[in-house]
Scaffold this motif. Sequence first.
Motif, mmCIF file in Angstrom:
data_model
loop_
_atom_site.group_PDB
_atom_site.id
_atom_site.type_symbol
_atom_site.label_atom_id
_atom_site.label_comp_id
_atom_site.label_asym_id
_atom_site.label_seq_id
_atom_site.Cartn_x
_atom_site.Cartn_y
_atom_site.Cartn_z
ATOM 1 N N ASN A 30 81.798 60.685 45.680
ATOM 2 C CA ASN A 30 82.222 59.311 46.546
ATOM 3 C C ASN A 30 81.145 58.856 47.377
ATOM 4 O O ASN A 30 80.720 59.799 48.052
ATOM 5 C CB ASN A 30 83.181 59.213 46.403
ATOM 6 C CG ASN A 30 83.874 58.557 45.118
ATOM 7 O OD1 ASN A 30 83.983 57.522 44.660
ATOM 8 N ND2 ASN A 30 85.344 59.584 45.489
ATOM 9 N N HIS A 31 80.114 58.055 47.881
ATOM 10 C CA HIS A 31 79.876 57.811 49.277
ATOM 11 C C HIS A 31 81.277 58.112 50.090
ATOM 12 O O HIS A 31 81.851 58.086 50.684
ATOM 13 C CB HIS A 31 79.714 56.530 49.895
ATOM 14 C CG HIS A 31 79.193 56.177 50.483
ATOM 15 N ND1 HIS A 31 78.990 55.901 51.519
ATOM 16 C CD2 HIS A 31 77.719 55.596 50.715
ATOM 17 C CE1 HIS A 31 78.502 55.509 52.583
ATOM 18 N NE2 HIS A 31 77.294 55.840 51.778
ATOM 19 N N PRO A 32 80.426 58.980 51.021
ATOM 20 C CA PRO A 32 81.220 59.699 52.199
ATOM 21 C C PRO A 32 82.164 58.320 52.873
ATOM 22 O O PRO A 32 83.317 58.915 53.526
ATOM 23 C CB PRO A 32 79.808 60.125 53.247
ATOM 24 C CG PRO A 32 79.437 60.675 52.211
ATOM 25 C CD PRO A 32 79.303 59.214 51.491
ATOM 26 N N LEU A 33 81.961 57.184 52.802
ATOM 27 C CA LEU A 33 82.321 55.896 53.005
ATOM 28 C C LEU A 33 83.378 55.585 52.532
ATOM 29 O O LEU A 33 84.290 54.137 52.428
ATOM 30 C CB LEU A 33 81.373 54.742 54.358
ATOM 31 C CG LEU A 33 80.463 55.914 55.176
ATOM 32 C CD1 LEU A 33 80.659 55.145 56.541
ATOM 33 C CD2 LEU A 33 82.661 56.555 57.078
ATOM 34 N N ALA A 34 83.478 55.359 51.585
ATOM 35 C CA ALA A 34 84.266 55.164 50.117
ATOM 36 C C ALA A 34 85.987 54.905 50.681
ATOM 37 O O ALA A 34 86.403 55.986 50.901
ATOM 38 C CB ALA A 34 84.270 55.244 48.592
ATOM 39 N N GLY A 35 86.475 54.143 50.385
ATOM 40 C CA GLY A 35 87.914 53.976 50.822
ATOM 41 C C GLY A 35 88.246 53.768 51.943
ATOM 42 O O GLY A 35 89.576 53.544 52.439
#
Length: 189
Positions: A154-159
């Motif tokens: 996941n993208h590090p800033l996902a969520g």
Amino acid sequence: GVFFKMKQIKLLVAVLLAVSITACSTAPKITSGSVVKVEYKGTLKDGTVFDSTDGKAPLSFLMGSGQVLPKFEEHIAKISAGKSGKFTLKAEDAYGVADPSKVVKIPRDERFKGVDLKEGVVIFANNKLATGEVKQTPMKVVGVSDTEVTMDYNHPLAGQDLTFEVKIIDVTAPQSAAPAAAEETQSEA
């Protein structure tokens, strides 16, 4: 005497008002094709700064080119050059919600030789695309054992909901707009 001075003051007020209206209306509007230069600070819900131009050059980008998040562009388009603003992007409008299927277990083999495999470390995998182009994908190490490594793609800033404080430093109008405006002026003459 007094009547003449009042007339001069009214004239001065009218001139100043006309100048200020002209100055406001001639500021380039932020539209697709505009080059925008912005200073910003991005924070998470807990106040952690995840990115900032503080101490760096402002970010310059071409509106509508996909260089920044679409919802970021939408908010930027509502702010004028020289003005500041603050807005929050929900996770789904930023880097998406975290997808559990992007957390995978990989055998701990020669691919990981010499790699610092500690939880929380981000490493980059070179992935070959169908076009033959190689794209680097960030992966976060979320678990390590003697036999396997658990990676989060996941993208590090996902969520995460992202809050931005921005200041528009400069706006350059789209290049194609200037010649079209000049042609319209000539055809009307």
